[in-house]
Scaffold this motif. Sequence first.
Motif, short mmCIF file in Angstrom:
data_model
loop_
_atom_site.label_atom_id
_atom_site.label_comp_id
_atom_site.label_asym_id
_atom_site.label_seq_id
_atom_site.Cartn_x
_atom_site.Cartn_y
_atom_site.Cartn_z
N LEU A 17 4.55 10.14 9.85
CA LEU A 17 4.29 10.94 8.66
C LEU A 17 5.27 10.49 7.59
CD1 LEU A 17 2.99 13.28 7.10
CD2 LEU A 17 4.70 14.81 8.14
N VAL A 18 4.72 10.01 6.46
CA VAL A 18 5.53 9.41 5.41
C VAL A 18 5.38 10.19 4.11
CG1 VAL A 18 5.91 7.34 4.02
CG2 VAL A 18 5.33 7.13 6.45
N PHE A 19 6.48 10.51 3.47
CA PHE A 19 6.47 11.01 2.10
C PHE A 19 6.72 9.82 1.18
CE2 PHE A 19 7.84 15.76 2.63
CZ PHE A 19 6.74 15.98 3.44
N LEU A 20 5.81 9.56 0.27
CA LEU A 20 5.97 8.46 -0.69
C LEU A 20 6.27 9.03 -2.06
CD1 LEU A 20 5.75 5.43 -1.42
CD2 LEU A 20 3.31 5.83 -1.87
N ARG A 21 7.47 8.75 -2.56
CA ARG A 21 7.86 9.20 -3.90
C ARG A 21 7.38 8.14 -4.89
NH1 ARG A 21 13.57 9.31 -4.31
NH2 ARG A 21 13.30 10.68 -6.12
N THR A 22 6.38 8.51 -5.68
CA THR A 22 5.67 7.54 -6.50
C THR A 22 6.19 7.49 -7.94
OG1 THR A 22 3.98 9.12 -7.18
CG2 THR A 22 3.60 7.90 -5.13
N ALA A 23 6.00 6.34 -8.55
CA ALA A 23 6.28 6.14 -9.98
C ALA A 23 5.22 5.20 -10.51
CB ALA A 23 7.68 5.56 -10.18
N ASN A 24 5.11 5.10 -11.82
CA ASN A 24 4.10 4.21 -12.42
C ASN A 24 4.69 2.80 -12.59
OD1 ASN A 24 2.58 6.57 -12.57
ND2 ASN A 24 1.59 5.90 -14.45
N SER A 25 4.87 2.15 -11.44
CA SER A 25 5.35 0.78 -11.40
C SER A 25 4.49 -0.01 -10.43
CB SER A 25 6.82 0.74 -10.93
OG SER A 25 6.93 1.17 -9.58
N ALA A 26 4.55 -1.33 -10.52
CA ALA A 26 3.73 -2.18 -9.66
C ALA A 26 4.08 -1.98 -8.19
CB ALA A 26 3.89 -3.65 -10.05
N VAL A 27 5.37 -1.96 -7.88
CA VAL A 27 5.77 -1.85 -6.47
C VAL A 27 5.40 -0.49 -5.89
CG1 VAL A 27 8.15 -1.06 -6.92
CG2 VAL A 27 7.62 -2.32 -4.82
N SER A 28 5.46 0.57 -6.71
CA SER A 28 5.12 1.90 -6.23
C SER A 28 3.62 2.01 -5.94
CB SER A 28 5.54 2.97 -7.23
OG SER A 28 5.27 4.26 -6.74
N VAL A 29 2.78 1.50 -6.83
CA VAL A 29 1.34 1.52 -6.60
C VAL A 29 0.99 0.65 -5.39
CG1 VAL A 29 -0.92 0.89 -7.55
CG2 VAL A 29 0.77 2.07 -8.98
N ALA A 30 1.67 -0.49 -5.25
CA ALA A 30 1.45 -1.35 -4.09
C ALA A 30 1.82 -0.61 -2.80
CB ALA A 30 2.26 -2.63 -4.21
N ALA A 31 2.89 0.18 -2.85
CA ALA A 31 3.30 0.95 -1.67
C ALA A 31 2.22 1.97 -1.29
CB ALA A 31 4.63 1.65 -1.93
N TRP A 32 1.63 2.61 -2.30
CA TRP A 32 0.54 3.55 -2.01
C TRP A 32 -0.61 2.84 -1.30
CZ3 TRP A 32 -1.48 8.06 -1.14
CH2 TRP A 32 -2.87 8.20 -1.19
N LEU A 33 -1.04 1.69 -1.83
CA LEU A 33 -2.14 0.96 -1.23
C LEU A 33 -1.79 0.46 0.16
CD1 LEU A 33 -3.44 -1.05 -4.32
CD2 LEU A 33 -4.59 0.84 -3.16
N ALA A 34 -0.53 0.04 0.33
CA ALA A 34 -0.09 -0.43 1.65
C ALA A 34 -0.18 0.67 2.69
CB ALA A 34 1.35 -0.95 1.55
N LEU A 35 0.22 1.87 2.31
CA LEU A 35 0.16 3.00 3.25
C LEU A 35 -1.27 3.48 3.45
CD1 LEU A 35 3.35 4.88 2.05
CD2 LEU A 35 3.01 3.85 4.31
N LEU A 36 -2.08 3.41 2.39
CA LEU A 36 -3.49 3.79 2.51
C LEU A 36 -4.19 2.91 3.55
CD1 LEU A 36 -5.89 5.50 1.43
CD2 LEU A 36 -6.25 3.70 -0.28
N ALA A 37 -3.77 1.65 3.63
CA ALA A 37 -4.39 0.69 4.55
C ALA A 37 -3.70 0.66 5.91
CB ALA A 37 -4.35 -0.71 3.93
N SER A 38 -2.79 1.58 6.16
CA SER A 38 -2.03 1.60 7.41
C SER A 38 -2.51 2.70 8.35
CB SER A 38 -0.55 1.81 7.09
OG SER A 38 -0.30 3.19 6.79
N ASP A 39 -1.85 2.79 9.49
CA ASP A 39 -2.14 3.87 10.43
C ASP A 39 -1.30 5.11 10.18
OD1 ASP A 39 -4.16 2.71 11.89
OD2 ASP A 39 -2.85 1.88 13.42
N HIS A 40 -0.44 5.07 9.17
CA HIS A 40 0.44 6.20 8.90
C HIS A 40 -0.29 7.28 8.12
CE1 HIS A 40 3.46 3.53 10.41
NE2 HIS A 40 3.24 2.66 9.45
N ALA A 41 0.26 8.48 8.14
CA ALA A 41 -0.24 9.59 7.33
C ALA A 41 0.72 9.76 6.16
CB ALA A 41 -0.31 10.87 8.15
N THR A 42 0.19 9.81 4.94
CA THR A 42 1.02 9.75 3.74
C THR A 42 0.81 10.94 2.82
OG1 THR A 42 0.83 7.33 3.80
CG2 THR A 42 1.65 8.32 1.76
N LEU A 43 1.91 11.50 2.37
CA LEU A 43 1.89 12.48 1.27
C LEU A 43 2.53 11.82 0.06
CD1 LEU A 43 1.62 15.29 -0.06
CD2 LEU A 43 3.87 15.85 0.89
#
Length: 457
Positions: free
Chosen positions: A49-75
């Motif tokens: 279970l992962v909490f992703l603290r997001t911002a409007n940056s390239a690496v942050s959006v990439a992190a969202w997509l990376a977790l979306l494509a993973s087996d983890h559960a993300t907030l």
Amino acid sequence: MTTGNPWAAILAGHGDAVAVRDDAGTALSYADVLALRARFDATLGRRSLVFLRTANSAVSVAAWLALLASDHATLAIEHDLAPERLAALVDLYRPDAIIDPETTITPGPGGTALHPDLSVLLSTSGSTGSPKLARFTAAALLANAAAIADYLGLTAAERPFLALPTSYSYGMSVINSHALVGACIEVTAHGVMQAGFWDGLKNRAATSLSGVPFHYDAIRRLGLDRLATPTLITLTQAGGKLPAPVAAKYAEWAAANGRRFITMYGQTEAGPRLTWLPPEYLASHAGAIGVPIPGVTIDLIAADGSVITEPGVSGEMRCSSPAIMMGYAQGAADLARGDELGGVLMTGDLASRDEAGILSITSRASRMIKLFGTRVNLDDIDAQLARMDVPGVSFGQDDQLRVLVEAGDTETVRAALIAAFSFPPRGLMVKAVASLPRASSGKLLYGALGQAWEAAT
């Protein structure tokens, strides 16, 4: 860690195409996204279970997509969520890890059991950090992204200019639907009132812009000539009802300039889009929410439970869709629960259909408003007032949050609420009254709050 998540193969199919670019010019490819997913997997070691603290940056959006494509559960949460709100969420849900906007991983308390199908958690109240979350499978979010890509006609040539946060379901849906087709998401941290926003819109050859009513009202005031960027073809609006005169103004502008202005309706619990108003109906149906998106069925339900078939009669919207959430979570134990809704959602919004089949919202049945695009649960505000030992109640309408209190300095209360929920200051007003309107039983008279507000100082 391998994954059967459908998003992994989709992103892999886009190869080295640029997935996201930010204000600094940082660009990351879809291959970079999958490499980031591999790094997360190696560090976390198991489904987490992962909490992703997001911002409007390239690496942050990439992190969202990376977790979306993973087996983890993300907030996904905003990076500037009030510290006490973040701490409360961590205590309640016990994540295994917290990832910051630069993708640094910090271990969390852990120990939360996860249902095998759980992929994403979305806050039901935007930036307020409400403990009530909507639970989603990866397949549900894929279904909604595919429907959006269908009715908008998205292709890999799109370059959406995104100022909405990833943690907001509307912003998330823009990212997901464009990632599905392999487009480049042009993310910006600039607001619509800043010169950098308009420079980026033009210099990055944006093809589309997404906003909530506040954005489009601000653009109208600044002048629609700001939208003259030659590449900008499509404007989409959700996150609350745009006043009909403003919608009509954009309809006129779009028709005169060969553009598309598309209004949409949705709910976080629906993943989130439910309806859209095709551009050809905008001039004649300004203010309407339109027709169901592909894959969605909407019935209007009368008070007696029957389905309304005649035009012009209001009923609560019952929506059937493959993108409906599994159910709510209000604590760690709920994350082990399976699908409790079976793809059917009662929205709490009342609507009617006209003879052409176009839906229009007539009223909202629940204590929810949208504050400049962010969904706010008024019960959360009242609970915070109680924690502050301030007798009071919240009410209002979209973009106008009002709080009546019986005690305490109104400016102090206002400042405390802004700090606790990260509210935009312009959206909140606090007034004091000698006593809140109540029935003889002591029950609060919600219908009298407006009158009490007008009489208050």
